[in-house]
Design an enzyme around this catalytic site. Structure first.
Site, PDB file in Angstrom:
ATOM      1  N   CYS A   1      97.794 -47.567 -14.642  1.00  0.00           N
ATOM      2  CA  CYS A   1      98.444 -47.034 -15.828  1.00  0.00           C
ATOM      3  C   CYS A   1      99.766 -46.360 -15.448  1.00  0.00           C
ATOM      4  CB  CYS A   1      97.486 -46.111 -16.581  1.00  0.00           C
ATOM      5  SG  CYS A   1      97.948 -45.938 -18.307  1.00  0.00           S
TER       6      CYS A   1
ATOM      7  N   GLU B   1      88.844 -48.397 -13.720  1.00  0.00           N
ATOM      8  CA  GLU B   1      87.790 -47.496 -13.219  1.00  0.00           C
ATOM      9  C   GLU B   1      86.693 -47.249 -14.245  1.00  0.00           C
ATOM     10  OE1 GLU B   1      90.909 -46.676 -13.904  1.00  0.00           O
ATOM     11  OE2 GLU B   1      91.191 -44.588 -14.484  1.00  0.00           O
TER      12      GLU B   1
ATOM     13  N   HIS C   1      92.814 -49.175 -17.365  1.00  0.00           N
ATOM     14  CA  HIS C   1      92.029 -48.318 -16.464  1.00  0.00           C
ATOM     15  C   HIS C   1      90.751 -49.036 -16.020  1.00  0.00           C
ATOM     16  CE1 HIS C   1      94.207 -44.481 -16.943  1.00  0.00           C
ATOM     17  NE2 HIS C   1      94.519 -44.963 -18.131  1.00  0.00           N
TER      18      HIS C   1
HETATM   19  N1  GLN Z   1     101.853 -41.351 -19.556  1.00  0.00           N
HETATM   20  C1  GLN Z   1     101.747 -42.778 -19.571  1.00  0.00           C
HETATM   21  C2  GLN Z   1     101.638 -43.316 -20.991  1.00  0.00           C
HETATM   22  O1  GLN Z   1     101.344 -42.590 -21.888  1.00  0.00           O
HETATM   23  C3  GLN Z   1     100.562 -43.237 -18.744  1.00  0.00           C
HETATM   24  C4  GLN Z   1      99.246 -42.899 -19.330  1.00  0.00           C
HETATM   25  C5  GLN Z   1      98.118 -43.053 -18.361  1.00  0.00           C
HETATM   26  O2  GLN Z   1      98.332 -43.150 -17.179  1.00  0.00           O
HETATM   27  N2  GLN Z   1      96.900 -43.026 -18.855  1.00  0.00           N
HETATM   28  O3  GLN Z   1     101.809 -44.489 -21.201  1.00  0.00           O
END
Ligand code: GLN
Length: 557
Positions: A382, A510, A508
């Protein structure tokens, strides 16, 4: 047949592992061939944990349907096959939100709306919903008995016993039996008090899971049984263990599943925990170690990356490796006493996890550049994918001011920008791209090799995304887009073909990794890190030998 309910409450102090206990009971019942579902009630007033600070709350676990939930749901999914959704996690805030909506709509036909029966009915309806089509529904009540805010939930589970009877409901209470060094004794008084507290609200526990650092003797168990009015057999030693995956095995040795089946009059097959026993065996018999450096800003508080850490453990267990994780404070790479090279030299793999906000970004970019140039396996999740794109744009494609509009709204090169459809949305709560989205993988990429398939589904939680306007520049520089949404709108995965293992994903992974089903991306990353570690150590050893024999030459190289 209607489902049976197991209610899990906690006493004495928080953090006794109620969630793990609930998950482990679920795991044990599945090992007996039963179908389970699990849910958690969180007594706080926030509607969901989505807007809470990771320091306050720990990780926000995201389900397929895009619910932002308590991290205990992560344990439930890792330990069982239950399919969780927003139905499986309710806060007081959400229960009240529901009731107030009904009240405004006039659904209560002019009646006074009260905690009993309106709030308790809403709570009971939520429990009954998850109990459809399963043999057993396990309901965890957050907080500690005696808390004011958990009272409506306690009252609701009390009513469930009243309504359904003993054979359909079971009360499991997780409590603490501390060893007091000065007296050289295990103390049962906190447990007695906690049970007294439960009794005062009309709940007699059936099983006591006693958290302790040593086995409870027959005498101690007898004493607790007598004072707390439970069977001696139902006083369980829930001993501290080195790996959370040992808990179901420990519970099985204590006969927890047999007891549950007897109390709930359930017929089930013999227990088969062999796969979990194998996991425990691997935990204690690794062939070697692998060291991963996680570069982030919430490093002080590991709970904020619970699923991530577990997914890395799963990846390591898949290779019979012991995982060594070091959390590297991103800001420290910019300003620390030691140079970033010194700080990063001893890692077999580098990972930048999800995160929000500007702090630490420049440090993450330093770590990513290091991993890219030194060919250290890199995994960006992410935010870690977004920063990898920024680093590549700046240092490979010459866009020195490239950034995400999250960190620099005025940047001339918004390589990462806000999801178009969400622009203009001001409220913080519930405005993210959340939950499972399909992703198409490019044939022939590392991502393809890792997944072994071209269509995947992964969970998201972000506001910003890769800006396709920069696709041409970045791909001309050597970055490969290896996964996108099927309509091509969103970039979901990137990689660097001239690097042994450099992957970024907007989702994600995970959240979907389990000990028995390690996520392919984690398995692959940890495997690549291990290989890199072998090479790294061999080179270091060779350099030391050279240094010893020919210091003048070795130094010059
Ligand atoms: N801050 C980034 C976004 O909002 C990444 C978010 C994250 O890593 N969950 O896209």
């Amino acid at each position: 047949m209607s489902a049976k309910y197991i209610f899990v409450t906690g006493g004495v102090v928080s953090s006794l592992g109620k969630g793990l206990a609930a998950a482990s009971i679920g795991c044990l019942l599945e090992s007996r061939g039963l179908k389970v579902n699990l849910m958690k009630f969180d007594p706080y007033l926030n509607v969901d944990p989505g807007t809470m600070s990771p320091f306050q709350h720990g990780e926000v676990f995201v389900t397929d349907d895009g619910a932002e939930t308590d991290l205990d749901l992560g344990h439930y999914e890792r330990f069982t096959h239950a399919k969780l959704s927003r139905d499986n996690n309710w806060t007081t805030g959400r229960i009240y939100e529901q009731i107030i909506t009904k009240e405004r709509r006039g659904d209560y036909l002019g009646k006074t709306v009260q905690v009993i029966p309106h709030v308790t009915n809403e709570i009971k309806a939520a429990m009954k919903k998850v109990a459809q089509d399963v043999d057993v529904a396990i309901v965890e009540v957050g907080g500690t008995v005696g808390d004011i805010e958990s009272l409506p939930f306690m009252e609701a589970i009390r009513q469930m016993r009243q309504e359904l009877g003993r054979e359909h409901t079971l009360f499991v209470h997780v409590t603490l039996v501390p060893f007091i060094a000065a007296a050289q004794e295990l103390k049962t008084k906190p447990t007695q008090h906690s049970v007294k507290e439960l009794l005062s609200i009309g709940i007699q526990p059936d099983i006591l899971l006693c958290r302790t650092d040593r086995f409870l003797s027959k005498d101690i168990k007898g004493k607790i049984a007598l004072f707390c009015n439970v069977e001696e057999e139902a006083v369980i030693t829930a001993k501290d263990v080195a790996s959370i995956y040992e808990v179901p095995v420990v519970f099985s040795h204590e006969g927890v599943d047999t007891l549950v089946l007897r109390y709930l009059r359930l017929e089930a097959k013999d227990r088969d925990l062999s796969k979990w026993e194998d996991i425990v065996h691997r935990v204690y018999n690794p062939k070697a170690e692998v060291t991963i450096g996680i570069v982030g800003k919430y490093v002080e508080y590991e709970d904020s990356y619970k699923s991530l850490k577990e997914a890395l453990v799963h990846g390591a267990l898949a290779h019979n490796l012991k995982l060594q994780v070091n959390w590297i404070e991103a800001e420290g790479l910019e300003t620390g006493d030691r140079t970033y090279e010194e700080q990063l030299a001893d890692y077999d793999g580098i990972l930048v996890p999800g995160g929000f906000g500007k702090r630490g970004i420049e440090g993450m970019l330093i770590a990513i550049r290091y991993a890219r140039e030194k060919k250290v396996p890199y995994f960006g999740i992410c935010l870690g994918m977004q920063t990898a794109c920024i680093e590549f744009a700046r240092n490979v494609c010459g866009l020195a001011e490239a950034n995400s509009s999250e960190f620099d709204p005025a940047t001339p090169h918004r390589v990462i920008y806000k999801l178009r459809e969400l622009r203009g949305v001001e409220e913080l709560g519930g405005t993210m791209r959340l939950g499972a989205w399909p992703c198409k993988i490019e044939p022939g990429t590392l991502a393809h090799k890792i997944y072994g398939q071209l269509e995947i589904s992964e969970r998201h939680r972000h506001r910003y995304e890769f800006n396709r306007e920069y696709e041409g520049t970045l791909t001309a520089g050597g970055l490969k887009i290896s996964g996108s949404t099927p309509d091509g709108t969103y970039v979901e995965m990137i990689e660097l073909p001239d690097h042994p293992h450099f992957i970024g994903c907007q989702f994600h992974p995970e959240f979907k990794s389990k000990p028995l089903e390690p996520h392919p991306l984690f398995k692959s990353f940890v495997g690549a890190a291990y290989e890199h570690g072998l090479k790294r150590r061999a080179e270091k050893a060779a350099a030391e030998v050279e240094m010893f024999h020919r210091p003048e030459k070795a130094g010059k190289r």
